[in-house]
Write a protein that holds these residues in place. Structure first.
Motif, PDB file in Angstrom:
ATOM      1  N   GLY A 333       0.823  -1.208   0.000  1.00 58.39           N
ATOM      2  CA  GLY A 333       0.000   0.000   0.000  1.00 58.39           C
ATOM      3  C   GLY A 333       0.856   1.257   0.000  1.00 58.39           C
ATOM      4  N   GLU A 334       1.911   1.228   0.803  1.00 55.42           N
ATOM      5  CA  GLU A 334       2.802   2.394   0.880  1.00 55.42           C
ATOM      6  C   GLU A 334       3.531   2.596  -0.456  1.00 55.42           C
ATOM      7  OE1 GLU A 334       5.191   2.341   4.418  1.00 55.42           O
ATOM      8  OE2 GLU A 334       6.234   4.194   3.885  1.00 55.42           O
ATOM      9  N   MET A 335       3.969   1.467  -1.046  1.00 54.51           N
ATOM     10  CA  MET A 335       4.677   1.572  -2.334  1.00 54.51           C
ATOM     11  C   MET A 335       3.736   2.085  -3.430  1.00 54.51           C
ATOM     12  SD  MET A 335       6.663  -2.047  -2.020  1.00 54.51           S
ATOM     13  CE  MET A 335       7.515  -2.131  -3.575  1.00 54.51           C
ATOM     14  N   ALA A 336       2.496   1.569  -3.419  1.00 52.60           N
ATOM     15  CA  ALA A 336       1.517   1.995  -4.434  1.00 52.60           C
ATOM     16  C   ALA A 336       1.259   3.498  -4.310  1.00 52.60           C
ATOM     17  CB  ALA A 336       0.218   1.216  -4.259  1.00 52.60           C
ATOM     18  N   ALA A 337       1.103   3.971  -3.052  1.00 53.23           N
ATOM     19  CA  ALA A 337       0.806   5.387  -2.829  1.00 53.23           C
ATOM     20  C   ALA A 337       1.931   6.274  -3.360  1.00 53.23           C
ATOM     21  CB  ALA A 337       0.591   5.635  -1.335  1.00 53.23           C
ATOM     22  N   GLU A 338       3.163   5.838  -3.126  1.00 62.50           N
ATOM     23  CA  GLU A 338       4.309   6.642  -3.569  1.00 62.50           C
ATOM     24  C   GLU A 338       4.310   6.767  -5.101  1.00 62.50           C
ATOM     25  OE1 GLU A 338       7.976   5.341  -1.730  1.00 62.50           O
ATOM     26  OE2 GLU A 338       9.117   6.400  -3.296  1.00 62.50           O
ATOM     27  N   VAL A 339       4.070   5.642  -5.765  1.00 61.79           N
ATOM     28  CA  VAL A 339       4.072   5.638  -7.237  1.00 61.79           C
ATOM     29  C   VAL A 339       2.917   6.485  -7.779  1.00 61.79           C
ATOM     30  CG1 VAL A 339       3.687   4.153  -9.251  1.00 61.79           C
ATOM     31  CG2 VAL A 339       5.277   3.416  -7.461  1.00 61.79           C
ATOM     32  N   VAL A 340       1.724   6.290  -7.202  1.00 63.19           N
ATOM     33  CA  VAL A 340       0.549   7.011  -7.718  1.00 63.19           C
ATOM     34  C   VAL A 340       0.713   8.526  -7.520  1.00 63.19           C
ATOM     35  CG1 VAL A 340      -1.938   7.380  -7.403  1.00 63.19           C
ATOM     36  CG2 VAL A 340      -1.025   5.050  -7.470  1.00 63.19           C
ATOM     37  N   ALA A 341       1.253   8.927  -6.357  1.00 63.97           N
ATOM     38  CA  ALA A 341       1.444  10.367  -6.111  1.00 63.97           C
ATOM     39  C   ALA A 341       2.390  10.963  -7.146  1.00 63.97           C
ATOM     40  CB  ALA A 341       1.980  10.592  -4.701  1.00 63.97           C
ATOM     41  N   GLN A 342       3.465  10.254  -7.463  1.00 62.47           N
ATOM     42  CA  GLN A 342       4.410  10.743  -8.480  1.00 62.47           C
ATOM     43  C   GLN A 342       3.746  10.769  -9.855  1.00 62.47           C
ATOM     44  OE1 GLN A 342       7.289  12.125  -7.987  1.00 62.47           O
ATOM     45  NE2 GLN A 342       7.396  11.633  -5.806  1.00 62.47           N
ATOM     46  N   ALA A 343       2.976   9.718 -10.162  1.00 62.52           N
ATOM     47  CA  ALA A 343       2.340   9.618 -11.483  1.00 62.52           C
ATOM     48  C   ALA A 343       1.341  10.756 -11.696  1.00 62.52           C
ATOM     49  CB  ALA A 343       1.648   8.268 -11.621  1.00 62.52           C
ATOM     50  N   LEU A 344       0.524  11.037 -10.667  1.00 67.02           N
ATOM     51  CA  LEU A 344      -0.521  12.052 -10.837  1.00 67.02           C
ATOM     52  C   LEU A 344       0.047  13.472 -10.885  1.00 67.02           C
ATOM     53  CD1 LEU A 344      -3.527  10.661  -8.756  1.00 67.02           C
ATOM     54  CD2 LEU A 344      -3.045  10.422 -11.184  1.00 67.02           C
ATOM     55  N   ALA A 345       1.327  13.614 -10.539  1.00 71.07           N
ATOM     56  CA  ALA A 345       1.963  14.929 -10.668  1.00 71.07           C
ATOM     57  C   ALA A 345       2.433  15.161 -12.108  1.00 71.07           C
ATOM     58  CB  ALA A 345       3.134  15.035  -9.702  1.00 71.07           C
ATOM     59  N   ARG A 346       2.265  14.131 -12.964  1.00 68.05           N
ATOM     60  CA  ARG A 346       2.633  14.282 -14.394  1.00 68.05           C
ATOM     61  C   ARG A 346       1.365  14.404 -15.219  1.00 68.05           C
ATOM     62  NH1 ARG A 346       7.980  10.903 -15.304  1.00 68.05           N
ATOM     63  NH2 ARG A 346       8.846  11.192 -13.214  1.00 68.05           N
ATOM     64  N   PRO A 347       1.495  14.971 -16.426  1.00 68.19           N
ATOM     65  CA  PRO A 347       0.296  15.104 -17.258  1.00 68.19           C
ATOM     66  C   PRO A 347      -0.243  13.739 -17.671  1.00 68.19           C
ATOM     67  CG  PRO A 347       2.277  15.924 -18.392  1.00 68.19           C
ATOM     68  CD  PRO A 347       2.695  15.520 -17.024  1.00 68.19           C
ATOM     69  N   ASP A 348      -1.554  13.674 -17.829  1.00 67.32           N
ATOM     70  CA  ASP A 348      -2.206  12.449 -18.281  1.00 67.32           C
ATOM     71  C   ASP A 348      -1.570  12.024 -19.615  1.00 67.32           C
ATOM     72  OD1 ASP A 348      -3.983  10.445 -18.576  1.00 67.32           O
ATOM     73  OD2 ASP A 348      -5.719  11.710 -19.047  1.00 67.32           O
ATOM     74  N   GLY A 349      -1.257  10.749 -19.775  1.00 69.70           N
ATOM     75  CA  GLY A 349      -0.659  10.288 -21.033  1.00 69.70           C
ATOM     76  C   GLY A 349       0.505   9.361 -20.774  1.00 69.70           C
ATOM     77  N   PRO A 350       1.353   9.135 -21.793  1.00 68.04           N
ATOM     78  CA  PRO A 350       2.412   8.127 -21.677  1.00 68.04           C
ATOM     79  C   PRO A 350       3.382   8.372 -20.528  1.00 68.04           C
ATOM     80  CG  PRO A 350       2.359   9.083 -23.899  1.00 68.04           C
ATOM     81  CD  PRO A 350       1.322   9.782 -23.098  1.00 68.04           C
ATOM     82  N   GLN A 351       3.660   9.641 -20.222  1.00 71.92           N
ATOM     83  CA  GLN A 351       4.592   9.950 -19.113  1.00 71.92           C
ATOM     84  C   GLN A 351       4.073   9.424 -17.794  1.00 71.92           C
ATOM     85  OE1 GLN A 351       5.905  13.570 -17.788  1.00 71.92           O
ATOM     86  NE2 GLN A 351       7.281  13.989 -19.486  1.00 71.92           N
ATOM     87  N   ARG A 352       2.795   9.718 -17.543  1.00 71.52           N
ATOM     88  CA  ARG A 352       2.157   9.266 -16.301  1.00 71.52           C
ATOM     89  C   ARG A 352       2.120   7.737 -16.263  1.00 71.52           C
ATOM     90  NH1 ARG A 352      -3.776  11.320 -14.701  1.00 71.52           N
ATOM     91  NH2 ARG A 352      -2.648  13.219 -14.213  1.00 71.52           N
ATOM     92  N   GLU A 353       1.793   7.156 -17.409  1.00 73.22           N
ATOM     93  CA  GLU A 353       1.659   5.692 -17.484  1.00 73.22           C
ATOM     94  C   GLU A 353       2.988   5.002 -17.156  1.00 73.22           C
ATOM     95  OE1 GLU A 353      -1.293   5.034 -17.574  1.00 73.22           O
ATOM     96  OE2 GLU A 353      -1.261   2.867 -17.813  1.00 73.22           O
TER      97      GLU A 353
END
Ligand SMILES: Cc1cc2nc3c(=O)[nH]c(=O)nc-3n(C[C@H](O)[C@H](O)[C@H](O)COP(=O)(O)OP(=O)(O)OC[C@H]3O[C@@H](n4cnc5c(N)ncnc54)[C@H](O)[C@@H]3O)c2cc1C
Length: 434
Positions: A333-353
């Motif tokens: 859960g902690e690892m998932a949260a860290e990844v998702v927080a970083q991902a959502l700070a990027r624009p929607d699209g391949p970078q976030r993915e």
């Protein structure tokens, strides 16, 4: 920092508020994201479990700011007491920089509520009595973009389930436990080639309730050890500190007789050989014997694809060596949260993915080799001869047993540490993840 837009109901939807969901939600909410947690039950609620926590789980609790003192209702333990091969052995938790030197016990009725409330305090929105009925997928891309859910009316209110509601978010997290209906609806099935355990437990009023060791029985006899029949499976006795002991047993699907096992009968037969003064008898039993499955060694994959991420039992993360699942639910859960927080700070699209796709790689790097070793171990101990040799010849060797507790409970220092730590870490590193 909420990125909630008109077409989203939250930044992240977490399905299930067990240890995996609550920990994920807590860490996500701490980053300022708008987190919606949907849980089909209402707290406090029971969950079938041994209620035992190793130092790994204690570390995750500390990271969530949870007070684990005796005053706050927690009972500390010093290590594992092992019965087997005619011996009784006490093995303290290892002294490490990475993990505290004690474990804990807490009934899941309290434990899960404590975690869920901590997530709420951090800002997560928790909707209890809300059953998720399936994923919402984007027709064009096939990506999971939300979930459908139905409110569950209070028992006795005389009303049926309410109308279905749709919730949308850029990322959905399945934390809905072993059967993970959400993952199955999204096409992520259980992998049959992974170990699976089944375990049952109940509580007894017992003078042993304040035992400060977690007790593990490697051999189960239906009477006096050595003078009766050896039963399949492994057992535990965990004092709860509240007047009761949690007593249970489990079996792995590699064991002969797994398919047709009568778990309640086995528990009764095993307990018939226990000293009567321990109180593990019918008229001191509190509650029913209840059982559930333990999904091990990454039995559901991929852990991220197309907007849906899996944490805890939903991703089959129980440790095959010892059946521990709470620590792995919380850590994932902690690892998932860290990844998702970083991902959502990027624009929607391949970078976030790309960032979201780093989650399964991080899980594999952390547990992959160790879980492969666990699968080999589980196959080996499925053979009663191997287990017999191991208990007869392994238990009398203190150094070997210190190594065993580190290996079985996955407790080593990742950097530095002693020769045993370095050996276990090196083995886990060179063993391929699968
Ligand atoms: C008998 C037994 C003994 C065990 N003993 C131990 C032990 O001593 N120590 C240990 O570390 N581990 C133990 N485990 C394993 C441990 O219980 C699990 O690994 C742990 O509960 C996993 O946490 P989780 O959050 O992933 O899933 P869960 O705890 O199963 O939580 C899932 C949550 O999702 C909710 N949910 C499910 N479906 C939906 C839906 N459709 N919509 C909304 N909500 C939903 C559920 O109500 C639940 O709250 C034991 C397991 C068993 C069966």
């Amino acid at each position: 920092m909420s990125r909630n837009s008109a077409d989203h109901d939250a930044d992240v939807i977490v399905v299930g508020a067990g240890p995996a969901g609550a920990t994920t939600a807590y860490h996500l909410a701490r980053t300022g994201l708008d987190v919606l947690v949907l849980e089909k039950t209402a707290f406090p609620r029971e969950k079938v479990c041994g209620d035992g926590l190793t130092p790994r789980a204690v570390k995750s609790l500390v990271a969530m700011g949870i007070d684990t003192s005796a005053e706050a209702g927690w009972l500390q333990n010093k290590g594992l007491r092992i019965y087997g091969g005619g011996m009784r052995l006490e093995l303290p938790w290892p002294d490490l920089a990475e993990y505290p030197p004690h474990g804990l016990v807490r009934k899941r009725t309290d434990f899960d509520e404590t975690l869920a409330r901590q997530a709420q305090k951090a800002g997560a929105r928790l909707h209890e009595r809300t059953t998720v009925t399936g994923p919402v997928t984007d027709e064009r891309t096939g990506r999971v973009v939300g979930v459908t859910a139905k409110p569950v009316r209070e028992p006795g209110s005389g009303e049926g389930a309410g109308t279905e509601i749709t919730y949308r978010a850029p990322v959905v997290i399945a934390a809905d436990g072993n059967s993970s209906r959400l993952s199955v609806s999204a096409g992520r099935m259980r992998r049959e080639n992974r170990p699976m355990g089944v375990a049952v437990r109940t509580y007894f009023e017992s003078p042993r309730h304040d035992d400060d060791w977690l007790e593990s029985w490697l051999e189960l006899w239906d009477g006096k050890p050595g003078q009766s029949n050896l039963l399949p499976g492994y057992g535990w006795v965990f004092g709860m500190g509240d007047g009761t002991s949690n007593v249970g047993l489990g079996m792995l699907n590699t064991a002969t007789g797994f398919q047709n096992a009568d778990y309640r009968g086995l528990l009764k037969a095993w307990l018939s050989g226990m000293p009567p003064e321990w109180g593990f008898v019918d008229d001191r039993q509190v509650g029913q014997v209840r059982g559930a499955a333990l999904p091990m060694g990454f039995n559901r994959k991929p852990h991220y694809a197309s907007g849906l991420m899996l944490v805890g039992d939903a991703g089959g993360m129980v440790n095959p060596f010892n059946g521990e699942g709470i620590a792995y639910a919380m850590e994932s859960g902690e690892m998932a949260a860290e990844v998702v927080a970083q991902a959502l700070a990027r624009p929607d699209g391949p970078q976030r993915e790309r960032v979201l796709e780093s989650y399964p790689r991080a899980l594999s790097a952390r547990y992959g080799g160790y879980y492969t070793m666990g699968r080999i171990f589980v196959r080996a101990i499925g053979n009663p001869q191997v287990m017999k040799i191991a208990t007869r010849h392994g238990l009398p060797h203190p150094v070997l047993m210190r190594f065993t507790i580190k290996l079985l409970a996955n407790l080593t220092d990742p950097r530095g540490g002693d020769a045993m730590d370095r050996l276990i870490n090196a083995l886990a590193k060179v063993t391929p993840a699968a």
